[in-house]
Design an enzyme around this catalytic site. Sequence first.
Site, mmCIF file in Angstrom:
data_model
loop_
_atom_site.group_PDB
_atom_site.id
_atom_site.type_symbol
_atom_site.label_atom_id
_atom_site.label_comp_id
_atom_site.label_asym_id
_atom_site.label_seq_id
_atom_site.Cartn_x
_atom_site.Cartn_y
_atom_site.Cartn_z
ATOM 1 N N ASP A 105 36.130 29.910 45.812
ATOM 2 C CA ASP A 105 34.929 29.968 44.980
ATOM 3 C C ASP A 105 34.934 28.739 44.068
ATOM 4 O OD1 ASP A 105 32.778 30.659 43.392
ATOM 5 O OD2 ASP A 105 33.828 32.279 42.359
ATOM 6 N N GLU A 133 29.536 26.005 36.742
ATOM 7 C CA GLU A 133 28.836 27.187 37.241
ATOM 8 C C GLU A 133 29.494 28.457 36.726
ATOM 9 O OE1 GLU A 133 28.027 30.530 40.131
ATOM 10 O OE2 GLU A 133 29.916 29.640 39.463
ATOM 11 N N GLU A 134 30.827 28.441 36.634
ATOM 12 C CA GLU A 134 31.560 29.642 36.220
ATOM 13 C C GLU A 134 31.320 29.997 34.756
ATOM 14 O OE1 GLU A 134 32.866 31.531 38.250
ATOM 15 O OE2 GLU A 134 33.582 30.418 39.989
#
Length: 332
Positions: free
Chosen positions: A165, A195-196
């Site tokens: 991921d 994004e995280e």
Amino acid sequence: MEFNSDLLKNLVKTFSPSGNEERVRELIINEIKDYVDEIEIDNLGNLIARKKGSGKKIMIAGHMDQIGLMITDIDKKGFLRFTNIGGISSLLSISQRVIFENGTIGVISNENVEDKNKLKLENLYIDIGAKDKEEAEKKVNVGDSCVYLSEYYEEGSRITSGCLDDRIGCYVMIEALKRLEGTNNDVYFTFTVQEELGIRGAKTSAYKINPDIGIAVDITGTGDTPKSKRFAVGLGKGTAIKVMDKSVIVHPKIKEAMVNTAKENKIKYQMEVLEYGGTDSGSIHLSREGVPSGVISIPTRYIHSPNETINKEDVENSILLLKELINKEFNL
């Protein structure tokens, strides 16, 4: 096509937690520079690689960052306290090894508590083998980041590793780009940052690109393990075409185009209705006056652990679908 194991190994072993994506960005640039017309790094650090065409402006997005930990304090005995960078599980973190950018390795452990299910991050610490604070500070400082230390394992169709991921999404984008002979559409391969931490990079890059269509490439969970939450997606059943998650309801025309493209090209696929999480498409589709957006998802077990697990056939089907979508004439 033969699976490019060396590329994926290099992607997953590259230290790049959210906010520190420079290393993996350079790796990606070296992989794609001969296949695109323009490369740009924007103010936030997103990598935008353009394949020129006269058709629709399509933004393909996959995030470069990985979850991690950031040091908040070092006590007098040399133990490190930390906060999360993205979705870190307290229970899963116990006894995991972590690695810092300079190669320092530590072990996560916990204070003595009666019920480990009630553990919070504040109850955990990292042991780097220092005898005191002074010795610890020779290796690690407050504000430094670390990530889970994991190994890449591949056997048959199965791959297990940390930070799939979303390095597997980046892999799919890179491999699709390499297979493109040309495109009528104007395509922006966008490798995003942070994004995280709330799909931040996709927000700024989408505003800059102002695309007609957005397609995120990311992982999704599965419902095929014992007593898992009911969920139709499983390993080995093909690429997943998203219908919904907590960040987006996929535009019906984009969903239809993706399904029709898969059927026309005999690409194995499954439909994904995810009741949690989100991807870069969550930011892309809300950019400016709105962008019709969809998601290609790679089914993944044990998400946000050092042992995320995927199926190579699902990855190949994801590459094929993305390649065909890039060349599609969209009528919106």
